[in-house]
Design an enzyme around this catalytic site. Structure first.
Site, PDB file in Angstrom:
ATOM      1  N   GLY A  15       0.775  -1.243   0.000  1.00 60.38           N
ATOM      2  CA  GLY A  15       0.000   0.000   0.000  1.00 60.38           C
ATOM      3  C   GLY A  15       0.801   1.286   0.000  1.00 60.38           C
ATOM      4  CB  SER A  16       4.266   2.269  -0.828  1.00 61.77           C
ATOM      5  OG  SER A  16       4.475   1.903  -2.159  1.00 61.77           O
ATOM      6  CG  ASN A  17       1.890   3.266  -5.799  1.00 65.21           C
ATOM      7  OD1 ASN A  17       2.303   4.320  -6.283  1.00 65.21           O
ATOM      8  ND2 ASN A  17       2.506   2.100  -5.986  1.00 65.21           N
ATOM      9  NE  ARG A  94      -8.818 -12.823  -7.803  1.00 64.23           N
ATOM     10  CZ  ARG A  94      -8.400 -14.058  -8.023  1.00 64.23           C
ATOM     11  NH1 ARG A  94      -7.138 -14.368  -7.880  1.00 64.23           N
ATOM     12  NH2 ARG A  94      -9.256 -14.986  -8.375  1.00 64.23           N
ATOM     13  CG  LEU A  96     -10.111  -6.189 -11.978  1.00 71.37           C
ATOM     14  CD1 LEU A  96      -9.911  -4.676 -11.989  1.00 71.37           C
ATOM     15  CD2 LEU A  96     -11.085  -6.597 -10.871  1.00 71.37           C
ATOM     16  CG  ASN A 110      -2.987  -0.857 -13.031  1.00 69.18           C
ATOM     17  OD1 ASN A 110      -2.895  -1.092 -11.817  1.00 69.18           O
ATOM     18  ND2 ASN A 110      -2.268  -1.515 -13.934  1.00 69.18           N
ATOM     19  CG  HIS A 112       2.589  -2.094 -15.253  1.00 69.73           C
ATOM     20  ND1 HIS A 112       2.329  -3.328 -14.685  1.00 69.73           N
ATOM     21  CD2 HIS A 112       3.621  -2.281 -16.116  1.00 69.73           C
ATOM     22  CE1 HIS A 112       3.162  -4.220 -15.206  1.00 69.73           C
ATOM     23  NE2 HIS A 112       3.959  -3.613 -16.071  1.00 69.73           N
ATOM     24  CG  ASP A 148      -0.150  -4.754 -16.568  1.00 63.48           C
ATOM     25  OD1 ASP A 148      -0.794  -4.220 -15.663  1.00 63.48           O
ATOM     26  OD2 ASP A 148       0.568  -5.752 -16.382  1.00 63.48           O
ATOM     27  CD  GLU A 177       5.415   2.075  -8.798  1.00 61.35           C
ATOM     28  OE1 GLU A 177       4.314   1.787  -8.287  1.00 61.35           O
ATOM     29  OE2 GLU A 177       6.315   1.225  -8.972  1.00 61.35           O
TER      30      GLU A 177
HETATM   31  C1  GAR Z   1       3.812  -1.170  -7.225  1.00 62.40           C
HETATM   32  O1  GAR Z   1       5.154  -1.175  -7.660  1.00 62.40           O
HETATM   33  C2  GAR Z   1       2.865  -1.194  -8.406  1.00 62.40           C
HETATM   34  O2  GAR Z   1       3.334  -0.455  -9.506  1.00 62.40           O
HETATM   35  C3  GAR Z   1       2.827  -2.670  -8.722  1.00 62.40           C
HETATM   36  O3  GAR Z   1       2.795  -3.304  -7.475  1.00 62.40           O
HETATM   37  C4  GAR Z   1       3.477  -2.483  -6.528  1.00 62.40           C
HETATM   38  C5  GAR Z   1       2.540  -2.268  -5.353  1.00 62.40           C
HETATM   39  O4  GAR Z   1       3.199  -1.559  -4.336  1.00 62.40           O
HETATM   40  N1  GAR Z   1       1.693  -3.003  -9.537  1.00 62.40           N
HETATM   41  C6  GAR Z   1       1.688  -3.936 -10.468  1.00 62.40           C
HETATM   42  O5  GAR Z   1       2.655  -4.635 -10.717  1.00 62.40           O
HETATM   43  C7  GAR Z   1       0.385  -4.084 -11.228  1.00 62.40           C
HETATM   44  N2  GAR Z   1       0.583  -4.715 -12.487  1.00 62.40           N
HETATM   45  P1  GAR Z   1       2.388  -0.852  -3.193  1.00 62.40           P
HETATM   46  O6  GAR Z   1       1.426  -1.892  -2.612  1.00 62.40           O
HETATM   47  O7  GAR Z   1       3.430  -0.444  -2.189  1.00 62.40           O
HETATM   48  O8  GAR Z   1       1.673   0.315  -3.783  1.00 62.40           O
END
Ligand code: GAR
Length: 216
Positions: A15-17, A94, A96, A110, A112, A148, A177
């Protein structure tokens, strides 16, 4: 009543994003607010972040369902009932179905960790280093049925170093990000974005002039 764009954030892990969005929305002038956080995985760190920020938070565990559709029906209802107008996938791991994607068409974005359309899927940093490309980065895009894939809103590039490792590259990409997710949400919330086919047009967008060459 708040005129801010109502966000629903879907997570599966750290969950850092999500945190970058929580931080952005804590500024009163930010034009969006998070009204719901949903994780498909119980007990992940991202859930603590939203609870700490007093955001309504729920777990909808996909393992409690026999199929994707009933899981997504519950997801859809939770988002709709919370009044969500933009779904933000933030490390939501997941796939969709087309049905869910069409219900949220142009209303779901999203993040990526690659420069799409290169390196869709998993292990993006390993694959970018392995391929010998000089830049990687991250992309925010509208979600389409193919994984993606979809109209690109914003990207950040990160140079790949001679001695890079997937972890080191991932950490540098993650910093970017956390900048582009709030930026993309802000532009959508300000009503500056339109989509034509695979292209996104942004009113008042400022594009950088200079190229980056790697190696310098
Ligand atoms: C992030 O790097 C995001 O870009 C990636 O998962 C990580 C989640 O980090 N997403 C994907 O690969 C989706 N295809 P977070 O939980 O710290 O936000």
């Amino acid at each position: 009543m708040s005129r801010k764009l109502k966000l629903g954030v879907l997570i599966s892990g750290r969950g850092s994003n999500l945190q970058s969005l929580i931080d952005a929305t804590q500024d009163d002038s930010f034009p969006a607010e998070i009204v719901m956080v949903i994780s498909n995985v119980p007990d992940v760190a991202g859930l603590d972040r939203s609870a700490k920020a007093n955001i309504p938070t729920t777990v909808i565990n996909h393992q409690d369902f026999d199929d994707r559709e009933p899981f997504e029906d519950v997801l859809h209802d939770a988002l709709s009932e919370a009044g969500v107008k933009l779904v933000c996938l933030a490390g939501f791991m997941r796939i969709l179905t087309d049905g869910f994607v069409s219900r949220w068409l142009d209303k779901m974005i999203n993040i990526h960790p690659s420069l799409l359309p290169s390196f869709k899927g998993l292990h993006t940093h390993e694959r970018a280093i392995e391929a010998g490309v000089r830049f990687s980065g991250c992309t925010i895009h509208f979600v389409r049925p193919e994984m993606d894939d979809g109209p690109i809103i914003a990207q950040a590039t990160v140079p790949i170093r001679q001695d890079d490792t997937p972890d080191a590259l991932a950490a540098r990409v993650l910093v970017e990000e956390h900048k582009i997710y709030p930026l993309a949400v802000r532009m959508i919330a300000e009503g500056r974005i339109s989509i034509t086919g695979s292209q996104v047009t942004i009113k008042g967008a400022v594009n950088p002039d200079s190229a980056v060459i790697n190696p310098a």
